[in-house]
Design a protein around this motif. Sequence first.
Motif, PDB file in Angstrom:
ATOM      1  N   VAL A 384      21.216 -76.460  39.298  1.00 12.68           N
ATOM      2  CA  VAL A 384      20.135 -76.451  38.083  1.00 12.68           C
ATOM      3  C   VAL A 384      19.450 -77.775  38.162  1.00 12.68           C
ATOM      4  CG1 VAL A 384      20.203 -76.980  35.709  1.00 12.68           C
ATOM      5  CG2 VAL A 384      21.661 -75.317  36.416  1.00 12.68           C
ATOM      6  N   PRO A 385      20.115 -79.097  38.619  1.00 12.40           N
ATOM      7  CA  PRO A 385      19.217 -80.244  38.189  1.00 12.40           C
ATOM      8  C   PRO A 385      18.093 -80.173  39.509  1.00 12.40           C
ATOM      9  CG  PRO A 385      21.620 -80.801  38.133  1.00 12.40           C
ATOM     10  CD  PRO A 385      21.589 -79.606  38.591  1.00 12.40           C
ATOM     11  N   ALA A 386      18.504 -79.815  40.609  1.00 11.00           N
ATOM     12  CA  ALA A 386      17.513 -79.770  42.030  1.00 11.00           C
ATOM     13  C   ALA A 386      16.450 -78.663  41.451  1.00 11.00           C
ATOM     14  CB  ALA A 386      18.068 -79.410  43.238  1.00 11.00           C
ATOM     15  N   ALA A 387      16.627 -77.589  41.122  1.00  8.06           N
ATOM     16  CA  ALA A 387      15.536 -76.688  40.653  1.00  8.06           C
ATOM     17  C   ALA A 387      14.859 -77.080  39.558  1.00  8.06           C
ATOM     18  CB  ALA A 387      16.461 -75.284  40.243  1.00  8.06           C
ATOM     19  N   ARG A 388      15.422 -77.953  38.612  1.00  9.02           N
ATOM     20  CA  ARG A 388      14.473 -78.466  37.669  1.00  9.02           C
ATOM     21  C   ARG A 388      13.887 -79.462  38.228  1.00  9.02           C
ATOM     22  NH1 ARG A 388      16.847 -81.484  32.048  1.00  9.02           N
ATOM     23  NH2 ARG A 388      14.636 -81.623  31.260  1.00  9.02           N
ATOM     24  N   GLU A 389      14.221 -80.317  38.951  1.00  6.85           N
ATOM     25  CA  GLU A 389      13.291 -81.292  39.573  1.00  6.85           C
ATOM     26  C   GLU A 389      12.416 -80.895  40.622  1.00  6.85           C
ATOM     27  OE1 GLU A 389      14.046 -85.541  42.331  1.00  6.85           O
ATOM     28  OE2 GLU A 389      15.771 -84.099  42.216  1.00  6.85           O
ATOM     29  N   ALA A 390      12.521 -79.712  40.925  1.00 12.87           N
ATOM     30  CA  ALA A 390      11.538 -79.157  41.908  1.00 12.87           C
ATOM     31  C   ALA A 390      10.346 -78.556  41.097  1.00 12.87           C
ATOM     32  CB  ALA A 390      11.950 -77.821  42.880  1.00 12.87           C
ATOM     33  N   LEU A 391      10.537 -78.282  39.895  1.00 10.15           N
ATOM     34  CA  LEU A 391       9.583 -77.775  39.150  1.00 10.15           C
ATOM     35  C   LEU A 391       8.768 -78.747  38.566  1.00 10.15           C
ATOM     36  CD1 LEU A 391      11.677 -74.946  36.955  1.00 10.15           C
ATOM     37  CD2 LEU A 391       9.548 -74.534  38.587  1.00 10.15           C
ATOM     38  N   THR A 392       9.521 -80.021  37.966  1.00 11.56           N
ATOM     39  CA  THR A 392       8.785 -81.165  37.446  1.00 11.56           C
ATOM     40  C   THR A 392       7.820 -81.994  38.507  1.00 11.56           C
ATOM     41  OG1 THR A 392      10.781 -82.437  37.462  1.00 11.56           O
ATOM     42  CG2 THR A 392      10.600 -81.424  35.413  1.00 11.56           C
ATOM     43  N   ASP A 393       8.504 -81.916  39.602  1.00 12.05           N
ATOM     44  CA  ASP A 393       7.869 -82.569  40.695  1.00 12.05           C
ATOM     45  C   ASP A 393       6.528 -81.899  41.054  1.00 12.05           C
ATOM     46  OD1 ASP A 393       9.757 -84.422  40.923  1.00 12.05           O
ATOM     47  OD2 ASP A 393      10.562 -83.819  42.664  1.00 12.05           O
ATOM     48  N   ALA A 394       6.407 -80.695  40.701  1.00 13.21           N
ATOM     49  CA  ALA A 394       5.300 -79.654  41.092  1.00 13.21           C
ATOM     50  C   ALA A 394       4.170 -79.744  39.778  1.00 13.21           C
ATOM     51  CB  ALA A 394       5.603 -78.270  41.254  1.00 13.21           C
ATOM     52  N   GLY A 395       4.633 -80.723  38.818  1.00 11.68           N
ATOM     53  CA  GLY A 395       3.775 -80.927  37.756  1.00 11.68           C
ATOM     54  C   GLY A 395       3.916 -79.769  36.522  1.00 11.68           C
ATOM     55  N   PHE A 396       4.897 -79.068  36.446  1.00  6.65           N
ATOM     56  CA  PHE A 396       5.102 -77.987  35.289  1.00  6.65           C
ATOM     57  C   PHE A 396       6.064 -78.887  34.196  1.00  6.65           C
ATOM     58  CE2 PHE A 396       4.360 -75.331  39.109  1.00  6.65           C
ATOM     59  CZ  PHE A 396       4.185 -73.955  38.571  1.00  6.65           C
ATOM     60  N   THR A 397       5.737 -78.201  33.253  1.00 14.78           N
ATOM     61  CA  THR A 397       6.834 -78.647  32.079  1.00 14.78           C
ATOM     62  C   THR A 397       7.725 -77.679  32.158  1.00 14.78           C
ATOM     63  OG1 THR A 397       5.636 -77.086  30.423  1.00 14.78           O
ATOM     64  CG2 THR A 397       4.788 -79.397  30.444  1.00 14.78           C
ATOM     65  N   CYS A 398       9.214 -78.149  31.962  1.00 18.06           N
ATOM     66  CA  CYS A 398      10.081 -77.303  32.422  1.00 18.06           C
ATOM     67  C   CYS A 398      11.134 -77.328  31.056  1.00 18.06           C
ATOM     68  CB  CYS A 398      10.867 -78.057  33.515  1.00 18.06           C
ATOM     69  SG  CYS A 398      12.404 -76.954  34.225  1.00 18.06           S
ATOM     70  N   ASP A 399      11.838 -76.209  30.828  1.00 11.25           N
ATOM     71  CA  ASP A 399      12.654 -75.680  29.945  1.00 11.25           C
ATOM     72  C   ASP A 399      13.640 -74.804  30.281  1.00 11.25           C
ATOM     73  OD1 ASP A 399      14.097 -76.061  27.315  1.00 11.25           O
ATOM     74  OD2 ASP A 399      12.362 -75.644  26.044  1.00 11.25           O
ATOM     75  N   GLY A 400      14.776 -74.703  29.601  1.00 16.01           N
ATOM     76  CA  GLY A 400      15.824 -73.906  30.112  1.00 16.01           C
ATOM     77  C   GLY A 400      16.853 -73.609  29.024  1.00 16.01           C
ATOM     78  N   VAL A 401      17.874 -72.647  29.542  1.00 12.36           N
ATOM     79  CA  VAL A 401      18.925 -72.270  28.649  1.00 12.36           C
ATOM     80  C   VAL A 401      20.201 -71.574  29.238  1.00 12.36           C
ATOM     81  CG1 VAL A 401      18.131 -69.882  28.072  1.00 12.36           C
ATOM     82  CG2 VAL A 401      19.315 -71.060  26.465  1.00 12.36           C
ATOM     83  N   LEU A 402      21.054 -72.160  28.714  1.00 10.77           N
ATOM     84  CA  LEU A 402      22.430 -71.102  29.356  1.00 10.77           C
ATOM     85  C   LEU A 402      22.624 -69.778  28.607  1.00 10.77           C
ATOM     86  CD1 LEU A 402      24.981 -71.197  30.933  1.00 10.77           C
ATOM     87  CD2 LEU A 402      26.098 -72.369  29.253  1.00 10.77           C
ATOM     88  N   LEU A 403      22.666 -68.832  29.414  1.00 14.48           N
ATOM     89  CA  LEU A 403      22.693 -67.280  28.541  1.00 14.48           C
ATOM     90  C   LEU A 403      24.144 -67.136  28.703  1.00 14.48           C
ATOM     91  CD1 LEU A 403      19.583 -65.653  29.473  1.00 14.48           C
ATOM     92  CD2 LEU A 403      20.033 -66.734  27.290  1.00 14.48           C
ATOM     93  N   GLN A 404      24.863 -66.623  27.811  1.00 11.31           N
ATOM     94  CA  GLN A 404      26.279 -66.172  27.837  1.00 11.31           C
ATOM     95  C   GLN A 404      26.372 -65.069  26.616  1.00 11.31           C
ATOM     96  OE1 GLN A 404      29.019 -69.351  27.468  1.00 11.31           O
ATOM     97  NE2 GLN A 404      30.850 -68.171  28.204  1.00 11.31           N
TER      98      GLN A 404
END
Length: 441
Positions: A384-404
Motif C-alpha cells: 500500500v505505501p509504495a502504491a500510494r507514493e507512486a500515485l502522489t508522485d505522479a501528481g494525483f490526489t490519492c484516497d483509499g479504503v480497506l474493504l472487508q
Amino acid sequence: MITVLGAGTGAPVDADVLAGAALVVGGRRHLDAVRLPDTAERVVLGPLAPALDVVERYLEKGSRVVVLASGDPGFFGIVRVLAERFGPRRLDVRPGVSSVAAAFARAGLPWDDAVVVSAHGRELRTAVNVCRARPKVAVLTGPGAGPAELAAALLHDPPVPGGSAAGPVAGPAPDSPGPEIASAPLPGGRVLVVASALGSADERVERVTPAEAAARDWGSDVSVVLCLDETRALGGVRTVAGAPAGPAGWALDEGEFTHRDSMITKFEVRALALARLGPRLGDLVWDVGAGSGSVAVECARLGAAVTAVEKAPDGVARIRANAAAHGVDVRVVHGAAPTALSGLDDPDAVFVGGGGRELPGIVAACARRARRTVVVAMAALDRVPAAREALTDAGFTCDGVLLQSSRLAPLPGDVTRLAATNPVFLLWGVRPPASSEGVTE
C-alpha cells in the motif's frame, strides 16, 4: 428571420426559399449550387464569428437571411450556434436528409441503434474509442479526422516481437519482454463504409477494411464514415434510439465469469472500483493484470473501450471467453506490465489488480499515462505505501479504503452465518483538472 435550409444530400434547393433574401450564408459548394437573388449579399462560411456578425447586422435592419447547410442542420449542425446567438424563435429550420441517414440508406441498414459521434473540430480519440466499443457507429469527419486518420488509429498496435499481431494466441517466447496481441486491435472484424459527396453527381459509397482506408487519400468530399461489425449490424428491435441503455446492474457475481481458483476481483471490490473508474462511452480503460477480465468486461458493458493486459496465457484465454460470453469487445494484450503498456493508446482510467514487487513500477507507469484516474486493488498490506507514493508522485490526489465484507452463507438446520471475505485495499488516484489541459469531451 433566419431561414436555415438543409441541402446537399440530393434534394434540390427551393428557389422560392431564396427569393427575397438579402443575405445568403453557406459553404462554397452549397452557394455555387444555387441561383442567388441578384441583390443578395453572399458570405462563404469559414470562421463562424465574422459570418454571425454579418447576419446580426442584417437582422437589425429587418432583412431576411438564408443559411445553407448540409443535410439536417439541427444534427451536429449550425442550428445550435444560431439558436445560441439569436434565439430559437428567430429560426425557420427546414431540414434535409442528414448525411448519417443517407449513408445508412445507401448501405441498406437501419440506424436507430447506431451511435453517432462527431470528429469534426474535435478530438479523434473519442470517435476511435466509440468505434472500438460499439458495433454500429457513424463518424462525422473533418480536416485531420477523416477515414485514413480514423482507420490508422483503429489499427494502432503495441509492438509485437517477432511477428504479426494477428492470429491465435500463442504466448510470447520464454523470457520475451514484449507484448503480443491476443485479439485483433479492432474487435469484431469491423469494416468501414466511406460515403463521399452524398447527393451529388460525384457521390461514392465504398466498403473498405481499416487497412485499406488508412492507405488512401480520401480528399475533402467525405460526408460520413460508418464503422460496422457486420455480424451485429442488424441487431434487434429497438424502443429507444441511439446508444444502447447501460446494463441493469453491475458488480456481477463471480459466477458470471470463468476464473481460476477464485482468482477474481470480488464483486464488492469491483463495485467500488467501477464507481471510481467511471467508465463511459468514449473512454478508454486499461485493466492491467486482468486475470479473468471481470473488471474489463464490466467496463465494456458500461460503454467504454477496454484494453486488458495479462501475462498468463490461460488468463488471456479466459478474458476472451468472458468478453464473448457477455457480448462485449475487449482488446487483449498478452504481456507483462509495465513493458506491455508502452505501445498502447493513453487511457482515461486504469485498473491495476494483483501485482508483486513490480506493483509500484506498474502503478507509476499507469499514472504517467492516465488522463483521469488510476484504481489499484491489493491484498498485501506491504504494497500500500509504495502504491500510494507512486500515485502522489505522479501528481494525483490519492484516497483509499480497506474493504472487508461478510456474505450470507447457509448452515445445516436451515440457518445462516456470515462468511468473511479476504480484506482488500483499494487505492485511487485522481488527476487534478489543471493537469488535464487539452483533454476535451
